[in-house]
Structure formats: structure tokens, C-alpha cells
Motif scaffolding. Structure first.
Motif, PDB file in Angstrom:
ATOM      1  N   TYR A  40      49.813   1.504  11.731  1.00 47.45           N
ATOM      2  CA  TYR A  40      51.178   1.058  11.482  1.00 47.45           C
ATOM      3  C   TYR A  40      51.237   0.323  10.154  1.00 47.45           C
ATOM      4  N   SER A  51      51.485   0.577   2.837  1.00 45.63           N
ATOM      5  CA  SER A  51      51.080   1.968   2.894  1.00 45.63           C
ATOM      6  C   SER A  51      50.019   2.164   3.971  1.00 45.63           C
ATOM      7  N   THR A  72      51.874   6.069  14.968  1.00 41.68           N
ATOM      8  CA  THR A  72      52.435   5.372  13.818  1.00 41.68           C
ATOM      9  C   THR A  72      53.944   5.278  14.005  1.00 41.68           C
ATOM     10  N   HIS A  74      57.847   2.908  12.749  1.00 34.55           N
ATOM     11  CA  HIS A  74      58.529   1.708  12.270  1.00 34.55           C
ATOM     12  C   HIS A  74      59.535   1.289  13.335  1.00 34.55           C
ATOM     13  N   GLN A  95      56.613   8.054   6.571  1.00 28.54           N
ATOM     14  CA  GLN A  95      55.306   7.640   7.100  1.00 28.54           C
ATOM     15  C   GLN A  95      54.479   8.866   7.478  1.00 28.54           C
ATOM     16  N   GLU A  98      53.396  10.615   4.218  1.00 22.20           N
ATOM     17  CA  GLU A  98      52.381   9.816   3.543  1.00 22.20           C
ATOM     18  C   GLU A  98      51.013  10.026   4.192  1.00 22.20           C
TER      19      GLU A  98
END
Length: 135
Positions: A40, A51, A72, A74, A95, A98
């Protein structure tokens, strides 16, 4: 699944030794194909933990295996980082991308939350996922 949580909070960092775990599994006749982490990123400006790339690189180097992000996301009720909650909708897909661009072999977004009863210190837990317990 073998892995750890990558976080800036010392209490959440496990003391697992990836190299030893990989070697012991291979010696026992159960070699690992990949290393799995719950990664996370922190939704705060100006820190390296913004990141998830660091966690992927860290465990790929330590384990010598490909890394998969098993969890993972948010939070839309983020309470640790000011201004982060309204950015959840845009941060979640980024995310995922990435993680893949950082070399992860796959990623799983924490997508279902059954934590609507959480409050106080755990208020931010309510907002993880994009499917709530009332569906």
C-alpha cells in the motif's frame, strides 16, 4: 502466498528473510514461483512511500523471484494523509499500472470492503475497496 507488507510504519514491517524462506522452501522440495506482497503506497506528497515501486524492487532483489502484488489500494475515507480521500478514484487505477510498470507480474486491488462498522482510528479502513458490504 509468502510475502510481507511494505509500509513506513515499523510495526507493520515483518522480519521475514526472503532469501532464507526461498532457500528453505526449495530445500524442502517446494520451490516458490513468485513472491507475494501487500503493498500500500502512502498517499502523501514528498515521501518515497508515495510509490509502491520501492516495495516491488526490495522484495524482487531479496527473494530473487518475480513479485506479485496480492493486495493494494487507496481509501476514500483516508484519514492519515490530508487531501488523499478525494483522489482515491484516480489513484486506484494508477496504482495498478505503477505496479506493472515497476516489474510486478500481477496486481490485485483490494476491491471489497466489509468494514462499514469501523470508526475512530480505523475510519480509513471503511474506504478501501470500491464495493461495499451492502453491495
Amino acid at each position: 502466498m509468502v510475502g510481507g507488507i511494505f509500509s513506513g510504519e515499523d510495526a507493520l514491517n515483518t522480519c521475514e528473510d526472503a532469501k532464507t524462506i526461498v532457500a528453505r522452501c526449495a530445500a524442502a522440495g517446494a520451490p516458490l514461483d513468485f513472491w507475494s506482497i501487500n503493498n500500500y503506497a502512502w498517499a502523501a506528497l514528498g515521501i518515497e512511500l508515495r510509490s509502491g515501486d520501492f516495495g516491488i524492487a526490495k522484495y524482487r532483489q531479496q527473494s530473487g523471484l518475480p513479485v506479485m502484488i496480492s493486495e493494494t489500494g487507496h481509501s476514500s475515507t483516508e484519514s492519515n494523509f490530508g487531501g488523499a480521500a478525494p483522489r482515491q478514484a484516480k489513484a486506484v487505477p494508477s496504482q495498478m499500472w505503477e505496479a506493472l510498470l515497476s516489474g510486478a507480474i500481477g496486481t490485485h486491488i483490494f476491491h471489497w470492503s466489509d468494514r462499514e462498522m469501523f470508526g475512530g482510528y480505523f475510519l480509513r479502513e471503511r474506504g478501501f475497496g470500491f464495493v461495499q458490504q451492502n453491495r
